[in-house]
Design an enzyme around this catalytic site. Structure first.
Site, mmCIF file in Angstrom:
data_model
loop_
_atom_site.group_PDB
_atom_site.id
_atom_site.type_symbol
_atom_site.label_atom_id
_atom_site.label_comp_id
_atom_site.label_asym_id
_atom_site.label_seq_id
_atom_site.Cartn_x
_atom_site.Cartn_y
_atom_site.Cartn_z
ATOM 1 C CB CYS A 133 -6.229 23.850 4.271
ATOM 2 S SG CYS A 133 -7.720 22.915 4.565
ATOM 3 C CD1 TRP A 186 -7.160 16.050 2.050
ATOM 4 C CD2 TRP A 186 -6.932 16.117 4.260
ATOM 5 N NE1 TRP A 186 -7.195 14.752 2.514
ATOM 6 C CE2 TRP A 186 -7.057 14.762 3.857
ATOM 7 C CE3 TRP A 186 -6.768 16.385 5.604
ATOM 8 C CZ2 TRP A 186 -7.042 13.705 4.776
ATOM 9 C CZ3 TRP A 186 -6.744 15.325 6.511
ATOM 10 C CH2 TRP A 186 -6.877 14.010 6.090
ATOM 11 C CG ASN A 206 -4.738 24.428 8.191
ATOM 12 O OD1 ASN A 206 -5.451 23.447 8.011
ATOM 13 N ND2 ASN A 206 -3.536 24.338 8.719
ATOM 14 N N GLY A 207 -7.790 24.451 9.809
ATOM 15 C CA GLY A 207 -8.091 23.999 11.168
ATOM 16 C C GLY A 207 -9.511 23.475 11.210
ATOM 17 C CD GLU A 210 7.785 3.576 7.030
ATOM 18 O OE1 GLU A 210 6.773 3.537 7.747
ATOM 19 O OE2 GLU A 210 8.016 4.498 6.220
ATOM 20 C CE LYS A 260 6.624 6.012 3.253
ATOM 21 N NZ LYS A 260 6.374 5.894 4.652
ATOM 22 C CD GLU A 310 2.443 6.627 2.678
ATOM 23 O OE1 GLU A 310 1.633 7.501 2.985
ATOM 24 O OE2 GLU A 310 3.511 6.457 3.281
ATOM 25 C CG HIS A 320 0.158 -17.603 15.157
ATOM 26 N ND1 HIS A 320 -0.042 -18.748 15.904
ATOM 27 C CD2 HIS A 320 1.451 -17.242 15.385
ATOM 28 C CE1 HIS A 320 1.057 -19.045 16.579
ATOM 29 N NE2 HIS A 320 1.987 -18.153 16.287
HETATM 30 C C1 AGP Z 1 3.696 8.258 6.231
HETATM 31 O O1 AGP Z 1 4.282 7.981 4.966
HETATM 32 C C2 AGP Z 1 2.311 8.840 6.120
HETATM 33 N N1 AGP Z 1 2.304 10.014 5.303
HETATM 34 C C3 AGP Z 1 1.619 9.030 7.471
HETATM 35 O O2 AGP Z 1 1.433 7.744 8.006
HETATM 36 C C4 AGP Z 1 2.359 9.885 8.537
HETATM 37 O O3 AGP Z 1 3.531 9.232 8.960
HETATM 38 C C5 AGP Z 1 1.422 10.057 9.742
HETATM 39 O O4 AGP Z 1 0.289 10.787 9.318
HETATM 40 C C6 AGP Z 1 2.080 10.777 10.940
HETATM 41 O O5 AGP Z 1 2.453 12.075 10.557
HETATM 42 P P1 AGP Z 1 3.361 12.941 11.598
HETATM 43 O O6 AGP Z 1 4.672 12.240 11.754
HETATM 44 O O7 AGP Z 1 3.492 14.287 10.929
HETATM 45 O O8 AGP Z 1 2.627 13.019 12.913
#
Ligand code: AGP
Length: 593
Positions: free
Chosen positions: A2, A71, A97-98, A466, A470, A473, A489
């Site tokens: 958050c 969040w 936050n936590g 990657e 991208k 998400e 496979h």
């Molecule tokens: C990447 O586009 C995502 N937002 C997510 O996978 C992110 O890389 C992952 O949560 C790790 O975050 P960090 O590098 O802050 O630990």
């Protein structure tokens, strides 16, 4: 994860709190709220974005206040679960936050003592604990309450009639922006940049007592001094700078990020850090990370094995937490953009408990990861606002390239070539960016599909993963990254004219095998887009369309391929009308397991 904010000064708090919260929405945005005091405490909150809250909220008077953008972790996004939360009297408000891991027990105890709870959150126990211990001294009551709490927190406390805010931090980031007869407490830098560039980073265990005229920091009951830093990030750094989305701005910042990150290290006469993990007494290296950072870890494995000739494992931090392996004579590297990812922090603490030296590579000064690690290398990507990691990934690659070259076992000529190649990367990346319109045109049709494959081999296998992450998400298309050699496979069963395949074709020892894969994919009727180096004469005969990338040394091919795939994902998501910077169900930093 958050975003929290606190203001105390000579101005009305409400507009400042709301403006700061807007800058923190990348940390979570399923609900938000503020509380201000001008005698009694007034709270306004709901399960809406900050913009909507601002539109409907009545004018609240008060020159001290707190705010929160959420969040959800405990309790679904709702008005009653939104922060701030109050004690029974309504005179103490808290934003947090936590995660409070023992909140159920605390809630039972407090309920037994007559406290009433209205939300499902863990946070709500905090104001009630403070109320329980309050005897006229707010900071003491906070200090006592925190002794009962287990877990992580960055919190700010507002009390009716008290001309101060009390803040505390443990395993979650918290900073204090220093103004002229005003001070602003925030989770992160972008929130305060409209008001000040002077900042103090609170440390774990710190309690801050903030008035409009001053800041005191206490730690375990004694006064401590925290150095003031000047933020080099201008407001623009955290603005969109004219781009439609933060993500596109951050993709275009990558030539600068490469220069900034390398600049800090490539000038260094000595290796960037005294890498104990790299000294001779280490037999292997373990790199841990999550998400996009894990893909950087996988690239790091290929680079390190080629340049250092030592065995390297790259593993998911979330899975490492379940392994029983012993790590004799192993050096550990933790890669985390935010430095606050809970899975990563837990794994780092486990590594430390196992006697491992841990090097952190992170983008956030003062982050929790930087406090756990034995040594930290900071990437210089600047604030990354878009949830999708782009420039921070690039900066991570730069640190890994330079780190491995600092310790490489290759001959002097090869090392000279590599340094030359590294120095040319900003302009190579700029060439990909200059090709943006072609990439946009070439991928327009992708937005109509629901399933896409990305395939690569060797050092570009992580880039296939990657590229898929991208795309999925930000466009919500089901995209799968696959080692090209694995298609036969099983994944071949999924290929048809409805499953486009993006093939990464590098001019290295994987080239011929990739051409074979492309023929096999075409034989199954799937549309195929190839990423290939300029001047590749064969690929045009095989692929339906080609995205050309500049010629670079094969070891740097992940750099130019990544940028092309970032643009491919961005424009596909844009064609689909997706929000892009704040994808559904995701947050910028995942501070819960
Ligand atoms: C990447 O586009 C995502 N937002 C997510 O996978 C992110 O890389 C992952 O949560 C790790 O975050 P960090 O590098 O802050 O630990």
């Amino acid at each position: 994860m958050c975003g929290i904010i606190g203001y105390i000064g000579d101005k009305q708090a409400q507009p400042i709190l709301l403006n700061c919260l807007r800058r923190l929405e990348y940390r979570g945005y399923d609900s938000c709220g503020i509380a201000v005091t001008a005698g009694s405490i007034e709270v306004y909150k709901d399960a809406v974005r900050v913009e909507e809250l601002t539109r409907v909220m009545p004018k609240l008077d008060g020159m001290a206040g707190i705010g929160h953008t959420r969040w959800a972790t405990h309790g679904e996004p709702s008005q009653v679960n939104a922060h701030p939360h109050l004690d029974c009297s309504g005179n103490i408000a808290v934003v947090h936050n936590g995660v409070i891991s023992n909140f159920q027990l605390l809630k039972q105890q407090l309920t037994g003592e007559g406290h009433n709870f209205i939300s499902q959150t863990d946070t709500e126990v905090i104001p009630h604990l403070i109320e329980k211990y309050y005897d006229g001294n707010l900071e003491k009551a906070v200090e006592t309450a925190l002794r009962d709490i287990e877990g992580s927190y960055a919190l700010i406390v507002l009390m009716a009639g008290e001309p101060k805010l009390v803040a505390a931090r443990k395993d979650s980031p918290l900073i204090i922006g220093i103004g002229d007869r005003e001070n602003i407490i925030a989770s992160d830098v972008p929130a305060i940049l409209d008001y000040t560039d002077r900042v103090i980073y609170l440390e774990d265990g710190d309690i801050g007592i903030i008035t409009k005229d001053g800041i005191r920091v206490r730690r375990h009951g004694t006064k401590v001094n925290r150095k003031e830093h000047k933020i080099s990030w201008s407001v623009d750094d955290a603005q969109k700078a004219g781009y439609e989305h933060f993500m596109l701005k951050e993709i275009h910042e990558q030539p600068k990020v490469i220069r900034d990150t390398l600049g800090e290290y490539i000038q260094a006469a000595e290796p960037v850090v005294d890498l104990a993990v790299m000294r001779g007494d280490i037999e292997s290296v373990l790199i841990l990370a999550c998400g996009t950072s894990y893909h950087a870890a996988l690239v790091g494995k290929y680079i390190m094995e080629e340049l250092l000739r030592i065995p390297v494992r790259a593993e998911l931090a979330s899975e490492f937490n379940y392994c029983a392996q012993t790590l004799a004579r192993t050096g550990a590297i933790a890669i985390t953009q935010s430095g606050e990812t809970a899975d990563m922090l837990k794994a780092m603490k486990k590594l430390k408990d196992m006697g491992c030296l841990v090097l952190a590579i992170t983008n956030v000064v003062g982050s929790s990861a930087s406090r756990i690690a034995n040594q930290t290398i900071y990437t210089r990507a600047g604030p990354e606002i878009s949830v999708a990691a782009t420039k921070s990934f690039m900066a991570q690659l730069m640190v890994l390239y330079w780190l491995m070259m600092s310790y490489s076992k290759v001959d002097a000529r090869r090392l000279t070539d590599l340094i030359m190649g590294l120095r040319q990367l900003p302009e190579k990346v700029q060439q990909v960016l200059d090709n943006e319109d072609k990439i946009m045109e070439g991928t327009k049709h992708l937005s109509g599909y629901e399933n896409v494959f990305f395939i690569g081999r060797g050092i570009n296998f992580p880039i296939a993963l990657e590229g898929a992450l991208k795309l999925k998400e930000i466009s919500y298309i089901h995209a799968e990254g696959c080692a090209a050699g694995e298609l036969k496979h099983g994944p071949f069963a999924l290929l048809s004219e409805n499953t486009p395949v993006i093939a990464i074709v590098a001019q290295d020892n994987t080239y011929e095998a990739m051409l074979t894969n492309i023929r096999e994919v075409k034989a199954r009727g799937s549309p195929l887009i190839a990423l290939a180096e300029e001047g590749d004469g064969a690929i045009g005969q095989l692929a339906d369309s080609v995205i050309t990338v500049p010629k670079v040394d094969a070891i740097f091919s992940p750099v130019v391929n990544t940028v092309a795939l970032q643009l491919l994902a961005y424009y596909t998501a844009k064609h689909r009308g997706c929000p892009i910077d704040t994808p559904r169900n995701l947050a910028k930093s995942v501070t819960v397991e």
